[in-house]
Design a protein around this motif. Structure first.
Motif, short mmCIF file in Angstrom:
data_model
loop_
_atom_site.label_atom_id
_atom_site.label_comp_id
_atom_site.label_asym_id
_atom_site.label_seq_id
_atom_site.Cartn_x
_atom_site.Cartn_y
_atom_site.Cartn_z
N ASP A 279 -43.59 -40.72 -67.74
CA ASP A 279 -44.94 -41.21 -67.45
C ASP A 279 -45.89 -40.04 -67.23
O ASP A 279 -47.07 -40.13 -67.57
N GLY A 280 -45.38 -38.94 -66.70
CA GLY A 280 -46.23 -37.76 -66.52
C GLY A 280 -46.66 -37.17 -67.85
O GLY A 280 -47.82 -36.77 -68.02
N ASN B 77 -40.63 -43.68 -64.69
CA ASN B 77 -39.94 -43.78 -63.40
C ASN B 77 -40.93 -43.70 -62.24
O ASN B 77 -40.56 -43.45 -61.10
N TYR C 199 -43.00 -41.67 -61.21
CA TYR C 199 -43.32 -40.39 -60.56
C TYR C 199 -43.36 -39.26 -61.59
O TYR C 199 -42.62 -39.27 -62.57
N ALA C 200 -44.21 -38.30 -61.32
CA ALA C 200 -44.14 -36.99 -61.98
C ALA C 200 -44.03 -35.99 -60.85
O ALA C 200 -44.97 -35.82 -60.08
N GLU D 264 -40.01 -43.10 -70.53
CA GLU D 264 -39.17 -43.46 -69.39
C GLU D 264 -40.08 -43.42 -68.17
O GLU D 264 -40.31 -42.36 -67.59
#
Ligand SMILES: Cc1ncc(C[n+]2csc(CCOP(=O)(O)OP(=O)(O)O)c2C)c(N)n1
Ligand SMILES: [Mg+2]
Lengths: 418, 334
Positions: free
Chosen positions: A236-237, A265, A267-268, A263
Motif C-alpha cells: 500500500d505504501g 497490510n 501500514y508502510a 498487498e
C-alpha cells in the motif's frame, strides 16, 4: 455513476460470508457472451466495453456499485476490520490435494520466516529482513495460477513471493546470510532475491521499483506471444509512488499481460494508511486507469487464488492488465522479528491479537479438518516438517562459505550468463 | 555535543527562530528513520511544521520546492540518499535551475537533507554516498558537515541561504563528539574548506565521514612522528580549493580521501585542482586518492568489510607518500 473498475468478491458487511456469489447488481444485458469477451477495436476501451468485460468476469463476484463515485471506491470496511473474516474458509469445490498444497505452501513460508527471524535475533543475520508472517495466503493464492514461464517481481518483503514460486529454500537462507551459495550469490541478501528458473525474476527494496519492470516483462511476454504473464507485488505504501500510476496507465493503454498485486497490510513502516491516503483501498488507482480490479480478503488463499486466476486468465487471453488488492496484516513489525507495537495511529497489542484471529493458515486448516481432509495432527506434522526443513537450511547456510573477495568486482558489469 | 545532537540543535534553532521554516519528509514521526537527529521535534513544534509524508519522494521534494518559491524555507528530509534518487528531477532540473532559467528572479530557497546510511549488510540500494554526483550540478550548493558544530551551523546556513542546498550527513558520524560552541548564523556563500589540523609532512583532504577518517589517520601518524595536515572540504559545490592548494604547497604531499566512488568523484576533483595550481617542483610525490572501489555496495559480511575505506588505508597512503612501508595492521574503523 457506478464505478466500473472496482470489483469486490467480499460483501462489505461485518461477519459476512465470504464468496457468497451474491451479485449486488444484476449483470447488465451486455454482461456475458461474445460481445463481452471481444476485445474492443484499437487501443481504446469504452466504458461499455469495460463494463461488459467486467461483467463477464463477475460470476461469483459482485459489483461494488452504490458506494463508488468519481473519487473512487468505498473504504475497505470489513476487509480492514480484524473482527471480520475469521471463520474457516469455504472450501466447497476445492479438492483435498490442491488445498493441502496451498496449506503446505503457507506453512512453509511461515516457518521459514520464523526461522529467519531467529537468525536475526541470534545476530547471525545482520541485513534487514522484512518478514511477511500473516500474509502467506497472498503469494500462495497468486502463484497457484502461475508457472515458471511467468515473470514475478517483488520488493523488500518477498521471501514468500520467492518461495511460492518454488524458490529454493537453501539458496534463500544462504542469500540472507550473504553466502556464495545464495540465490543471488550472496551479493544481495534478503532484499534481492532472484530465481528466474521458477519464474521469480527479482525483488529489490526501492519501493515501487519493480512495478514498471514487471510492465516491461509483460511487454516482452506480449511480444513473445506465448501467453505468459507478469506479476508485480507491491505494498500500500508503494501505491504512493508516482511510478505506479505511470505503470498502470501504460499497461492499460498497451493492454499488457500484467497483474498488479497490492498487498495492502494497512501500514508502510511506522505509518498507518489513514495517515497517508484519503482512502484505505488502493484499487481506486486501477479504476482511474481502466484496469479491472478486485479487492479480496488477503488472508483467504482461495479468494486470492480465484481472483488472481480470473484476472490472470483475462491477461493470458490478451485482454490486458488486472489489479488485485489483497488486504492483510503483518504480524511482525516493519523490519525484523520485533512486533512494532505502538507505532502509527492504530497498531497496538490488541489490534495485532485481533489480526492473529484472521490467521490465513488456521482458517484453511480448520476448514480442511472440519471436512475430514486432514487431522490436527497432520497439520502439526506439516508444521514440524517445515520447521525442520528451515532449520536444516539455516544450518547448511551458516556453514557455507562467503563469496571470495573478487566477487566485489565480478558482477559489476553484466556479462552474458553461462 | 555529538553530531546527531548538532543536527537536532540546528533544526530546533531554525524552527524556533524562523516561522517560515518547516521540515518535511519520510520518517519524521518515527523513532527509526533519522536516528537521534530529529527526536521529538514533531512534539516540540507540531506536526504542521514537522511533517511526515506518504512514500512519495518526488512529490514531497517538489512540494518543498514550490513552497520555497512562495516564501517558505522548507527542509526536505530524505532518510536515505538512495531513495532520494526518485526525487532527482525536482533537485537537479527544478530547484538547481530555476534561478538561472528565470533570469535570477526566482529563488528556490529549499534545503534538501540527504542522509548517507550504509553498512549493516544493507546492500547496493541502501548504501550510496552520491555527493560527487550532485556536486556536478551548477546551481545546487552541496554541503557535507564533518563535525558536530558544522552539522548544526551549516544546516542553519543552508536554510538561510537563498539558493537550493543539498545538505548531506552521514549516520556513521552521529556519535562523534565535538566541543560545545554557541550557535552562529554563517553565510553559506562565505563558507568553504577549512584546515582542521595543522601539519607539515602530508596533506589529507576529506569531506563528511572521509574527514573523520583523515583526522583519525592523522592521530595514528602523529604517534609515528608524522605531522599530517587535515583539510575538511565542508562545501563541495561551489568548490573552492584554495585551502587545499595552500596546504599542498606547504607539505608537498597529498592524499585525497572520499567515501564515494573513485571515477568522476570528489577525490579526483581535489587532485585536479592541485595539479592545476601547485607548481610541479612543490610536489614531493605523486598525489594519491583513497575512495570506495568502483563497485556497488555488497551485503556479504566479508565483502562489506573489504569495501569501505578505513583509517588504516589512509595511514598507509600517507606513509607511501613519505616513502615508508605500510603500518602493521590497525584496528578497523567503525
Ligand atoms: C523509494 C523508497 N522510499 C522509501 C523506502 C523506505 N521503505 C522501505 S519499506 C517502506 C514501506 C513500504 O510500505 P508498503 O509498500 O506498504 O510495504 P510493506 O512494508 O507494508 O510490505 C519504506 C517507506 C524505500 N525502500 N524506497
Ligand atoms: Mg504496507
Amino acid at each position: 455513476m457506478a464505478n466500473p473498475g472496482i470489483w469486490r468478491n467480499e460483501p462489505a458487511a461485518p461477519r459476512a460470508e465470504p464468496e457468497t456469489g451474491r451479485p449486488a447488481r444484476a449483470p447488465g444485458n451486455a454482461a456475458r457472451g461474445a460481445v463481452a469477451m471481444d476485445p474492443p477495436a484499437g487501443n481504446t476501451l469504452g466504458i461499455h466495453d469495460l463494463l461488459a468485460r467486467l461483467d463477464s468476469l463477475a460470476e461469483e463476484n459482485y459489483f461494488d456499485g452504490p458506494t463508488a463515485d468519481a473519487t473512487g471506491p468505498a473504504r475497505l470496511g470489513a476487509l480492514a476490520d480484524p473482527r471480520c473474516y475469521r471463520d474457516p474458509l469455504n472450501i466447497a469445490g476445492w479438492g483435498a490435494n490442491g488445498l493441502r498444497a496451498m496449506l503446505g505452501g503457507m506453512i512453509a513460508i511461515r516457518e521459514t520466516e520464523i526461522a529467519l527471524g531467529r537468525l536475526v535475533e541470534s545476530g547471525d543475520v545482520v541485513c534487514p529482513v522484512h518478514l511477511a508472517v500473516g500474509q502467506e495466503a497472498i503469494p500462495v493464492g497468486v502463484s497457484h495460477n502461475l508457472d515458471a514461464s511467468d515473470r514475478v517481481f517483488g520488493g523488500h518483503r518477498s521471501h514468500g513471493h520467492y518461495l511460492a514460486q518454488g524458490g529454493d529454500l537453501d539458496q534463500l537462507f544462504a542469500e540472507v546470510l550473504g553466502k556464495d551459495a545464495g540465490c543471488s550469490r550472496g551479493m544481495g541478501g534478503s532484499m534481492h532475491l532472484f530465481a528466474p528458473e521458477t519464474g521469480f525474476w527479482g525483488s529489490v527494496p526501492i519501493v515501487g521499483a519493480t512495478i514498471p519492470v514487471a510492465v516491461g516483462a509483460a511487454l516482452a511476454a506480449k511480444m513473445d506471444g506465448k501467453g505468459a504473464v507478469a506479476v508485480a507485488y507491491f505494498g500500500d505504501g508503494a501505491a504512493e509512488e508516482g511510478v505506479l500510476h505511470e505503470a498502470l496507465n501504460m499497461a492499460s493503454t498497451m493492454k499488457l499481460p500484467v497483474l498488479f498485486v497490492c498487498e495492502n497490510n494497512l501500514y508502510a513502516s511506522h505509518m498507518d494508511i489513514a495517515q497517508r491516503q484519503p482512502h484505505d483501498s488502493t484499487a481506486r488507482f486501477a479504476h482511474a486507469h481502466a484496469v479491472p480490479a478486485m479487492v479480496v480478503d488477503g488472508n483467504d488463499a482461495l479468494a486470492v487464488a480465484r481472483a488472481a486466476g480470473r484476472l490472470i486468465g483475462e491477461s493470458r487471453a490478451g485482454r490486458g492488465p488486472g489489479y488485485l488488492e489483497a488486504v492483510s496484516y503483518r504480524w511482525y513489525g516493519h523490519v525484523g522479528p520485533d512486533e512494532n507495537i505502538d507505532v502509527g495511529l492504530r497498531r497496538s497489542a490488541e489490534e495485532l491479537a485481533a489480526w492473529k484471529q484472521r490467521d490465513p493458515v488456521m482458517r484453511l486448516g480448520a476448514a480442511m479438518t472440519a471436512r475430514g481432509d486432514l487431522t490436527d495432527a497432520d497439520i502439526d506434522s506439516m508444521r514440524a516438517d517445515a520447521a525442520a526443513r528451515a532449520a536444516q537450511a539455516a544450518e547448511r547456510a551458516l556453514a557455507a562459505p562467503y563469496p571470495e573477495a573478487r566477487a566485489l568486482f565480478d558482477y559489476v558489469f553484466a556479462r552474458r550468463a553461462g | 555535543m555529538n553530531y546527531a545532537r548538532g543536527i537536532r540543535d540546528g533544526f530546533q534553532y531554525l524552527l524556533k527562530t524562523y516561522p517560515e521554516v518547516f521540515a518535511i519528509g519520510q520518517g519524521l514521526w518515527s523513532p527509526w528513520y533519522v536516528g537521534a537527529s530529529m527526536t521529538d521535534l514533531d512534539k516540540e513544534f507540531g506536526t504542521d511544521r514537522v511533517i511526515d509524508t506518504p512514500v512519495s519522494e518526488l512529490a514531497t521534494t517538489g512540494a518543498a520546492v514550490g513552497a520555497s518559491l512562495c516564501g517558505y524555507r522548507p527542509i526536505v528530509i530524505h532518510p536515505r540518499m538512495d531513495f532520494m534518487i526518485l526525487a532527482a528531477d525536482q533537485i537537479v532540473n527544478q530547484a538547481a535551475k530555476w534561478s538561472h532559467m528565470m533570469g535570477g528572479r526566482a529563488s528556490p530557497a529549499v534545503t534538501v537533507r540527504a542522509i548517507i546510511n550504509r553498512g549493516g549488510e544493507q546492500g547496493a540500494q541502501h548504501s550510496q554516498a552520491l555527493h560527487s554526483w550532485y556536486a556536478h550540478i551548477p546551481g545546487l550548493r552541496v554541503v557535507t558537515p564533518a563535525t558536530a558544530s558544522d552539522a548544526r551551523d551549516l544546516l542553519i546556513a543552508s536554510v538561510l541561504c537563498d539558493a537550493p542546498v543539498l545538505y548531506i550527513d552521514n549516520r556513521w558520524l552521529y556519535e562523534c563528539e565535538s566541543p560545545d560552541s554557541p550557535v552562529v548564523e554563517l553565510k553559506l556563500e562565505e563558507e568553504g574548506p577549512r584546515v582542521l589540523r595543522d601539519g607539515s609532512d602530508v596533506t589529507l583532504v576529506g569531506s563528511g565521514y572521509a574527514t573523520w577518517l583523515c583526522l583519525q589517520a592523522a592521530e595514528v601518524l602523529a604517534a609515528d612522528g608524522i605531522d599530517a595536515e587535515v583539510v575538511d572540504l565542508r562545501v563541495l559545490n561551489p568548490f573552492e580549493p584554495g585551502a587545499v592548494i595552500r596546504s599542498v604547497r606547504h607539505t608537498g604531499r597529498l592524499v585525497a580521501v572520499d567515501d564515494g566512488w573513485q571515477t568522476c568523484g570528489m577525490a579526483g576533483e581535489i587532485i585536479a585542482a592541485v595539479a592545476e595550481a601547485v607548481e610541479p617542483a612543490c610536489l614531493k610525490s605523486r598525489p594519491a586518492r583513497i575512495t570506495l572501489p568502483d563497485a556497488p555496495a555488497p551485503t556479504s559480511k566479508t565483502l562489506e568489510a573489504a569495501y569501505y575505506p578505513t583509517v588504516e588505508d589512509v595511514v598507509n597512503a600517507a606513509l607511501a607518500q613519505l616513502g615508508r612501508a605500510p603500518a602493521p595492521k590497525l584496528a578497523k574503523a567503525s
